[in-house]
Design an enzyme around this catalytic site. Structure first.
Site, PDB file in Angstrom:
ATOM      1  N   LYS A  13       0.815  -1.216   0.000  1.00  0.00           N
ATOM      2  CA  LYS A  13       0.000   0.000   0.000  1.00  0.00           C
ATOM      3  C   LYS A  13       0.853   1.274   0.000  1.00  0.00           C
ATOM      4  O   LYS A  13       0.592   2.199  -0.764  1.00  0.00           O
ATOM      5  CB  LYS A  13      -0.908  -0.044   1.234  1.00  0.00           C
ATOM      6  N   ARG A  88      -8.752   3.872   9.534  1.00  0.00           N
ATOM      7  CA  ARG A  88      -8.508   2.478   9.905  1.00  0.00           C
ATOM      8  C   ARG A  88      -9.644   1.923  10.744  1.00  0.00           C
ATOM      9  O   ARG A  88      -9.616   0.737  11.081  1.00  0.00           O
ATOM     10  CB  ARG A  88      -7.214   2.385  10.703  1.00  0.00           C
ATOM     11  N   ARG A 127      10.326  -8.950   5.053  1.00  0.00           N
ATOM     12  CA  ARG A 127      10.621  -7.533   4.825  1.00  0.00           C
ATOM     13  C   ARG A 127      11.267  -6.945   6.079  1.00  0.00           C
ATOM     14  O   ARG A 127      12.213  -6.169   6.008  1.00  0.00           O
ATOM     15  CB  ARG A 127       9.301  -6.808   4.495  1.00  0.00           C
ATOM     16  N   ARG A 138      11.620  -0.729  11.640  1.00  0.00           N
ATOM     17  CA  ARG A 138      10.729   0.096  12.447  1.00  0.00           C
ATOM     18  C   ARG A 138      10.567  -0.556  13.807  1.00  0.00           C
ATOM     19  O   ARG A 138      10.741  -1.760  13.951  1.00  0.00           O
ATOM     20  CB  ARG A 138       9.360   0.189  11.760  1.00  0.00           C
ATOM     21  N   ARG A 149      -0.661  -6.131  14.287  1.00  0.00           N
ATOM     22  CA  ARG A 149      -1.054  -5.226  13.191  1.00  0.00           C
ATOM     23  C   ARG A 149      -1.993  -5.932  12.206  1.00  0.00           C
ATOM     24  O   ARG A 149      -2.989  -5.354  11.757  1.00  0.00           O
ATOM     25  CB  ARG A 149       0.190  -4.683  12.470  1.00  0.00           C
TER      26      ARG A 149
HETATM   27  P1  AMP Z   1       1.551   2.350   9.182  1.00  0.00           P
HETATM   28  O1  AMP Z   1       2.818   3.076   8.862  1.00  0.00           O
HETATM   29  O2  AMP Z   1       0.378   2.827   8.358  1.00  0.00           O
HETATM   30  O3  AMP Z   1       1.721   0.858   9.150  1.00  0.00           O
HETATM   31  O4  AMP Z   1       1.174   2.729  10.699  1.00  0.00           O
HETATM   32  C1  AMP Z   1       2.040   2.401  11.758  1.00  0.00           C
HETATM   33  C2  AMP Z   1       1.291   2.461  13.065  1.00  0.00           C
HETATM   34  O5  AMP Z   1       0.820   3.799  13.305  1.00  0.00           O
HETATM   35  C3  AMP Z   1       0.046   1.596  13.171  1.00  0.00           C
HETATM   36  O6  AMP Z   1       0.342   0.241  13.505  1.00  0.00           O
HETATM   37  C4  AMP Z   1      -0.724   2.304  14.278  1.00  0.00           C
HETATM   38  O7  AMP Z   1      -0.160   2.051  15.551  1.00  0.00           O
HETATM   39  C5  AMP Z   1      -0.445   3.765  13.954  1.00  0.00           C
HETATM   40  N1  AMP Z   1      -1.452   4.314  13.015  1.00  0.00           N
HETATM   41  C6  AMP Z   1      -1.235   4.748  11.747  1.00  0.00           C
HETATM   42  N2  AMP Z   1      -2.363   5.180  11.191  1.00  0.00           N
HETATM   43  C7  AMP Z   1      -3.337   4.998  12.126  1.00  0.00           C
HETATM   44  C8  AMP Z   1      -4.733   5.228  12.148  1.00  0.00           C
HETATM   45  N3  AMP Z   1      -5.393   5.731  11.076  1.00  0.00           N
HETATM   46  N4  AMP Z   1      -5.407   4.929  13.285  1.00  0.00           N
HETATM   47  C9  AMP Z   1      -4.788   4.429  14.376  1.00  0.00           C
HETATM   48  N5  AMP Z   1      -3.474   4.168  14.416  1.00  0.00           N
HETATM   49  C10 AMP Z   1      -2.741   4.450  13.295  1.00  0.00           C
END
Ligand code: AMP
Length: 205
Positions: A13, A88, A127, A138, A149
């Site tokens: 994504k 989300r 990955r 990360r 996740r």
């Molecule tokens: P991502 O980089 O999109 O995988 O996001 C990393 C982490 O940030 C996620 O596992 C959540 O802990 C937090 N996060 C990112 N976007 C959201 C969202 N829209 N709502 C809640 N937590 C978020």
């Protein structure tokens, strides 16, 4: 053009959102990136989000909605954006609808990357291993956090597909095609009217 890109961790994504944003000339807005920046900068939002993110759980809706509301009000998002990682939850999706409606706007497309979820854990673990070897891992790339996740995606984010299908703006794309094919299918989906259609690049050799 206002677009939401949906897809589980490991679906590609982020890569597709960046490509699409370049092609369409609109910003890619990743809530994950914004939250990681807040954590690095040591802001109060970052302090609230840090441990939650490390566990792979979702940050509270009101916090993320406030970040997005501020970000999409900036001048560079005036003519559109691609939201990557937001919404989300149904609460976030409803809040986004409200924010846009209040400004006389609405989403144009919600694109869902359709992938075999059973294969995802292996893919993201590999990955994460590569990222660790390259020093780019990360904090939430541990196996425990990755499992959370994926679980959070299935429980909280997947229901958004039905939410947007009911609005008639959901388009599903086969995310297991090669990267370039996924990219062209996404563009095709954006430029084609109609719902409930699954987009796969039609010009396969
Ligand atoms: P991502 O980089 O999109 O995988 O996001 C990393 C982490 O940030 C996620 O596992 C959540 O802990 C937090 N996060 C990112 N976007 C959201 C969202 N829209 N709502 C809640 N937590 C978020």
């Amino acid at each position: 053009m206002r677009i939401v890109l949906l897809g589980p961790p490991g679906s590609g994504k982020g890569t597709q959102a960046i490509r699409l944003a370049k092609q369409l000339g609109i910003p890619q807005l990743s809530t994950g990136d914004m939250l990681r920046a807040a954590v690095s900068a040591g802001t109060s939002i970052g302090a609230k989000a840090k441990a939650i993110m490390e566990r792979g759980e979702l940050v509270p809706d009101e916090l993320v909605v406030a970040i997005v509301a501020e970000r999409i009000s900036r001048p560079d998002a005036k003519y559109g954006f691609i939201l990557d990682g937001f919404p989300r939850t149904i609460v976030q999706a409803a809040a986004l609808d409200d924010i846009l409606r209040a400004a006389g706007l609405r989403l144009d497309s919600v694109l869902e990357l359709d992938v075999d979820e059973a294969a995802l854990l292996g893919r993201i673990l590999n990955r994460a291993k590569d990222a660790t070897a390259n020093g780019h891992a990360r904090a939430d790339d541990t196996e425990a956090a990755l499992r959370v996740r994926l679980e959070e995606y299935g429980r909280q984010t997947k229901p958004l597909a039905d939410y947007y299908r009911e609005q008639g703006i959901l388009k599903s794309v086969d995310g297991l095609q090669p990267i370039d094919k996924v990219a062209s299918s996404l563009l095709e989906a954006i430029h084609t009217q109609g719902e409930g259609v699954r987009y796969a690049a039609s010009s396969s050799p």
